[in-house]
Design a protein around this motif. Structure first.
Motif, PDB file in Angstrom:
ATOM      1  N   GLY A   1       0.782  -1.221   0.000  1.00  0.00           N
ATOM      2  CA  GLY A   1       0.000   0.000   0.000  1.00  0.00           C
ATOM      3  C   GLY A   1       0.819   1.279   0.000  1.00  0.00           C
ATOM      4  N   GLU A   2       2.127   1.180   0.174  1.00  0.00           N
ATOM      5  CA  GLU A   2       2.942   2.390   0.204  1.00  0.00           C
ATOM      6  C   GLU A   2       3.192   2.917  -1.213  1.00  0.00           C
ATOM      7  OE1 GLU A   2       5.518   2.619   4.184  1.00  0.00           O
ATOM      8  OE2 GLU A   2       6.444   1.358   2.645  1.00  0.00           O
ATOM      9  N   ARG A   3       3.357   4.236  -1.286  1.00  0.00           N
ATOM     10  CA  ARG A   3       3.673   4.895  -2.560  1.00  0.00           C
ATOM     11  C   ARG A   3       5.190   4.995  -2.671  1.00  0.00           C
ATOM     12  NH1 ARG A   3       0.151   8.234  -5.140  1.00  0.00           N
ATOM     13  NH2 ARG A   3       1.716   9.893  -5.280  1.00  0.00           N
ATOM     14  N   VAL A   4       5.723   4.400  -3.730  1.00  0.00           N
ATOM     15  CA  VAL A   4       7.173   4.312  -3.912  1.00  0.00           C
ATOM     16  C   VAL A   4       7.552   4.947  -5.246  1.00  0.00           C
ATOM     17  CG1 VAL A   4       9.142   2.745  -4.164  1.00  0.00           C
ATOM     18  CG2 VAL A   4       7.308   2.201  -2.545  1.00  0.00           C
TER      19      VAL A   4
ATOM     20  N   VAL B   1       8.306   6.174   0.082  1.00  0.00           N
ATOM     21  CA  VAL B   1       9.689   5.783  -0.186  1.00  0.00           C
ATOM     22  C   VAL B   1      10.126   6.394  -1.517  1.00  0.00           C
ATOM     23  CG1 VAL B   1      11.272   3.854  -0.641  1.00  0.00           C
ATOM     24  CG2 VAL B   1       9.445   3.586   1.054  1.00  0.00           C
ATOM     25  N   ILE B   2      11.311   7.004  -1.523  1.00  0.00           N
ATOM     26  CA  ILE B   2      11.948   7.446  -2.764  1.00  0.00           C
ATOM     27  C   ILE B   2      13.289   6.734  -2.859  1.00  0.00           C
ATOM     28  CG2 ILE B   2      12.992   9.376  -4.007  1.00  0.00           C
ATOM     29  CD1 ILE B   2      10.919  11.216  -2.710  1.00  0.00           C
TER      30      ILE B   2
ATOM     31  N   ASN C   1       7.600   9.905   8.250  1.00  0.00           N
ATOM     32  CA  ASN C   1       8.221   8.584   8.393  1.00  0.00           C
ATOM     33  C   ASN C   1       8.614   7.978   7.052  1.00  0.00           C
ATOM     34  OD1 ASN C   1       7.995   8.439  11.296  1.00  0.00           O
ATOM     35  ND2 ASN C   1       5.791   8.118  10.982  1.00  0.00           N
ATOM     36  N   GLY C   2       8.775   8.847   6.043  1.00  0.00           N
ATOM     37  CA  GLY C   2       9.213   8.376   4.728  1.00  0.00           C
ATOM     38  C   GLY C   2      10.694   8.023   4.720  1.00  0.00           C
TER      39      GLY C   2
ATOM     40  N   ARG D   1      11.907  11.800   8.745  1.00  0.00           N
ATOM     41  CA  ARG D   1      12.212  11.333   7.385  1.00  0.00           C
ATOM     42  C   ARG D   1      13.638  10.800   7.377  1.00  0.00           C
ATOM     43  NH1 ARG D   1       9.000  15.855   7.052  1.00  0.00           N
ATOM     44  NH2 ARG D   1       7.143  15.664   5.743  1.00  0.00           N
ATOM     45  N   HIS D   2      13.792   9.611   6.856  1.00  0.00           N
ATOM     46  CA  HIS D   2      15.050   8.891   7.015  1.00  0.00           C
ATOM     47  C   HIS D   2      15.817   8.839   5.697  1.00  0.00           C
ATOM     48  CE1 HIS D   2      13.410   7.609  10.876  1.00  0.00           C
ATOM     49  NE2 HIS D   2      12.298   7.300  10.228  1.00  0.00           N
TER      50      HIS D   2
END
Length: 286
Positions: free
Chosen positions: A115-118, A179-180, A199-200, A223-224
């Motif tokens: 479900g995450e947008r990457v 996530v990028i 929390n990306g 953001r990490h």
């Protein structure tokens, strides 16, 4: 990268010293291969003559040849090998190890979840095409960024959305992601962090020294920023084989060249337009 020393600054001098003084001559390039085992040492227990394998030779190099010798035990300078996927040809299997192992590391490190947008920047190369499929297998929604001629291919392997980087800067489009992953190291660190949700995770796959410095200054608590290269373990090659044999992962092959046209293959890759991988084939019937 190895021919031109286009490596992160901290690796250039050590690698030049290693290649100049510690490598036997002539230096044969190439870090991944697939083939059949022709002979084994008397202490080898995991492989036998005739086994179909695929491998990364790491910094021992030597894959651009009809034959190469590898250690059974994995290591940074010795590489690692495993039985190749049964549903791939040798040419297809040879395109998996480096891109597949790096992609596996990227996806595990960023802990991509369903479900995450990457977003994947530089999605059309050997690593990016594997990241798309691995992240899709985890149930993520994928946005792939690359040049226009690669976008149809990116859709065909699972990208939900595609962006032509020559027409649009994803960091200025107003979209946010969980996530990028920047495979090629061309995104703006500051603006990419601004494109992350709370929390990306932002993964720099090939960071320059300036990006590393900016990342240290720009990092925030929620953001990490992540980076690093994957390990080369036989169990990870076995994991990739399982995914491939289950139909969940496949290498993208742009074109192939015979060993005799190696220089032409490098010229083609150097143009920066390849889709996925370029494979060198060896004819043992000469």
């Amino acid at each position: 990268e190895l021919r031109s020393l286009k490596l992160p600054a901290e690796f250039r001098l050590p690698f030049w010293i290693y290649m100049s003084f510690f490598r036997p001559r002539p230096i044969i390039l190439g870090q991944e291969l697939a083939g059949e085992i022709e002979a084994v040492g008397k202490a080898v227990t995991k492989f036998k003559i005739g086994d179909p394998v695929y491998a990364t030779t790491s910094f021992s190099l030597g894959a651009y040849a009809e034959y190469t010798c590898m250690a059974e035990a994995p290591g940074l300078m010795s590489g690692t090998l495993a039985i190749k996927p049964a549903n791939l040809t040798y040419a297809e299997a040879a395109a998996v190890p480096v891109g597949g192992l790096e992609a596996l590391h990227f996806v595990r490190t960023t802990d991509i979840r369903s479900g995450e947008r990457v977003l994947i920047n530089g999605a059309g190369g050997s690593i990016g095409t594997m990241v798309i499929q691995l992240a899709k297998g985890r149930g993520a929604e994928i946005t792939a960024v690359d040049s226009a001629e690669k976008l149809d291919m990116l859709r065909s392997i699972g990208a939900d959305h595609v962006i032509d980087f020559t027409q649009e800067d994803f960091t200025r489009a107003g979209q946010t992601y969980d996530v990028i992953i920047d495979v090629v190291g061309t995104s703006s660190v500051t603006r990419s962090l601004g494109s992350l949700n709370e929390n990306g995770r932002y993964f720099l796959g090939n960071p320059s020294m300036s990006q590393r410095i900016r990342a240290r200054w720009a990092s925030t608590g929620s953001r990490h920023i992540l980076s690093g290269s994957g390990s080369q373990r036989p169990e990870d090659l076995a994991h990739l084989r399982a995914l491939i044999e289950a139909g969940q992962l496949k290498p993208v092959i742009d074109r192939s060249f015979p060993l005799e046209q190696m220089a032409d293959a490098h010229r083609y890759v150097d143009q920066g337009h390849k889709k996925g991988n370029v494979v060198i084939t060896v004819d043992h019937n000469h």
